[in-house]
Design a protein around this motif. Sequence first.
Motif, PDB file in Angstrom:
ATOM      1  N   MET A   1       0.842  -1.192   0.000  1.00  0.00           N
ATOM      2  CA  MET A   1       0.000   0.000   0.000  1.00  0.00           C
ATOM      3  C   MET A   1       0.872   1.236   0.000  1.00  0.00           C
ATOM      4  N   GLY A   2       0.608   2.120  -0.908  1.00  0.00           N
ATOM      5  CA  GLY A   2       1.401   3.322  -1.025  1.00  0.00           C
ATOM      6  C   GLY A   2       1.349   4.221   0.195  1.00  0.00           C
ATOM      7  N   TRP A   3       0.140   4.406   0.745  1.00  0.00           N
ATOM      8  CA  TRP A   3       0.028   5.319   1.879  1.00  0.00           C
ATOM      9  C   TRP A   3       0.763   4.771   3.099  1.00  0.00           C
ATOM     10  N   VAL A   4       0.782   3.456   3.269  1.00  0.00           N
ATOM     11  CA  VAL A   4       1.490   2.851   4.403  1.00  0.00           C
ATOM     12  C   VAL A   4       2.985   3.088   4.270  1.00  0.00           C
ATOM     13  N   ASN A   5       3.522   2.863   3.084  1.00  0.00           N
ATOM     14  CA  ASN A   5       4.956   3.085   2.862  1.00  0.00           C
ATOM     15  C   ASN A   5       5.326   4.541   3.074  1.00  0.00           C
ATOM     16  N   ASP A   6       4.475   5.458   2.587  1.00  0.00           N
ATOM     17  CA  ASP A   6       4.724   6.892   2.794  1.00  0.00           C
ATOM     18  C   ASP A   6       4.721   7.229   4.276  1.00  0.00           C
ATOM     19  N   ALA A   7       3.740   6.704   4.992  1.00  0.00           N
ATOM     20  CA  ALA A   7       3.642   6.977   6.428  1.00  0.00           C
ATOM     21  C   ALA A   7       4.842   6.418   7.176  1.00  0.00           C
ATOM     22  N   ARG A   8       5.194   5.179   6.886  1.00  0.00           N
ATOM     23  CA  ARG A   8       6.330   4.554   7.572  1.00  0.00           C
ATOM     24  C   ARG A   8       7.622   5.319   7.327  1.00  0.00           C
ATOM     25  N   ALA A   9       7.830   5.761   6.096  1.00  0.00           N
ATOM     26  CA  ALA A   9       9.061   6.496   5.766  1.00  0.00           C
ATOM     27  C   ALA A   9       9.158   7.770   6.593  1.00  0.00           C
ATOM     28  N   GLY A  10       8.104   8.549   6.627  1.00  0.00           N
ATOM     29  CA  GLY A  10       8.121   9.799   7.383  1.00  0.00           C
ATOM     30  C   GLY A  10       8.235   9.569   8.880  1.00  0.00           C
ATOM     31  N   LEU A  11       7.474   8.628   9.391  1.00  0.00           N
ATOM     32  CA  LEU A  11       7.506   8.348  10.827  1.00  0.00           C
ATOM     33  C   LEU A  11       8.870   7.841  11.267  1.00  0.00           C
ATOM     34  N   SER A  12       9.533   7.046  10.432  1.00  0.00           N
ATOM     35  CA  SER A  12      10.857   6.534  10.789  1.00  0.00           C
ATOM     36  C   SER A  12      11.894   7.647  10.874  1.00  0.00           C
ATOM     37  N   GLU A  13      11.603   8.771  10.205  1.00  0.00           N
ATOM     38  CA  GLU A  13      12.480   9.947  10.274  1.00  0.00           C
ATOM     39  C   GLU A  13      12.056  10.899  11.384  1.00  0.00           C
ATOM     40  N   GLY A  14      11.038  10.511  12.160  1.00  0.00           N
ATOM     41  CA  GLY A  14      10.570  11.351  13.261  1.00  0.00           C
ATOM     42  C   GLY A  14       9.611  12.435  12.847  1.00  0.00           C
ATOM     43  N   ARG A  15       9.079  12.335  11.625  1.00  0.00           N
ATOM     44  CA  ARG A  15       8.163  13.375  11.124  1.00  0.00           C
ATOM     45  C   ARG A  15       6.707  12.953  11.298  1.00  0.00           C
ATOM     46  N   THR A  16       5.840  13.922  11.493  1.00  0.00           N
ATOM     47  CA  THR A  16       4.400  13.711  11.432  1.00  0.00           C
ATOM     48  C   THR A  16       4.022  13.670   9.966  1.00  0.00           C
ATOM     49  N   VAL A  17       3.114  12.751   9.606  1.00  0.00           N
ATOM     50  CA  VAL A  17       2.741  12.567   8.203  1.00  0.00           C
ATOM     51  C   VAL A  17       1.228  12.692   8.043  1.00  0.00           C
ATOM     52  N   GLN A  18       0.819  12.979   6.811  1.00  0.00           N
ATOM     53  CA  GLN A  18      -0.595  12.993   6.475  1.00  0.00           C
ATOM     54  C   GLN A  18      -0.818  12.040   5.304  1.00  0.00           C
ATOM     55  N   VAL A  19      -1.806  11.180   5.443  1.00  0.00           N
ATOM     56  CA  VAL A  19      -2.109  10.178   4.425  1.00  0.00           C
ATOM     57  C   VAL A  19      -3.623  10.099   4.254  1.00  0.00           C
ATOM     58  N   ARG A  20      -4.034   9.441   3.162  1.00  0.00           N
ATOM     59  CA  ARG A  20      -5.454   9.202   2.904  1.00  0.00           C
ATOM     60  C   ARG A  20      -5.682   7.697   2.746  1.00  0.00           C
ATOM     61  N   PRO A  21      -5.814   6.996   3.871  1.00  0.00           N
ATOM     62  CA  PRO A  21      -6.029   5.553   3.794  1.00  0.00           C
ATOM     63  C   PRO A  21      -7.395   5.221   3.204  1.00  0.00           C
ATOM     64  N   THR A  22      -7.492   4.054   2.596  1.00  0.00           N
ATOM     65  CA  THR A  22      -8.761   3.604   2.034  1.00  0.00           C
ATOM     66  C   THR A  22      -9.187   2.317   2.718  1.00  0.00           C
TER      67      THR A  22
END
Length: 100
Positions: A1-22
């Motif tokens: 899932m694209g949004w999961v990978n995007d979220a994990r990448a940002g969170l692993s860098e200590g960043r807050t992320v915004q995604v649109r899960p389905t």
Amino acid sequence: MGWVNDARAGLSEGRTVQVRPTGGSMRGRIESGQLVTIAPADSATVSAGDVVLVAWRGGFLLHLVKEVSGDQLLIGNNVGKINGWAPRSAVVGRVTAVAD
């Protein structure tokens, strides 16, 4: 899932992320396609009622913490399904906001 990978990448860098899960498993709390803000979480502070991104059986779930027992979190969706117990260490992030 694209949004999961995007979220994990940002969170692993200590960043807050915004995604649109389905999907519909969290309907009533998070509707499919809504903008969800997920922040890095100190797993020691996660409590029942929190929505978390958690590693689960080789994948990831954006689900509700139903119960806490020591180092274990009972994970389930918002429509009645219980997935099971996960260690606090499996928490990747915590939902802090949901918007359209």
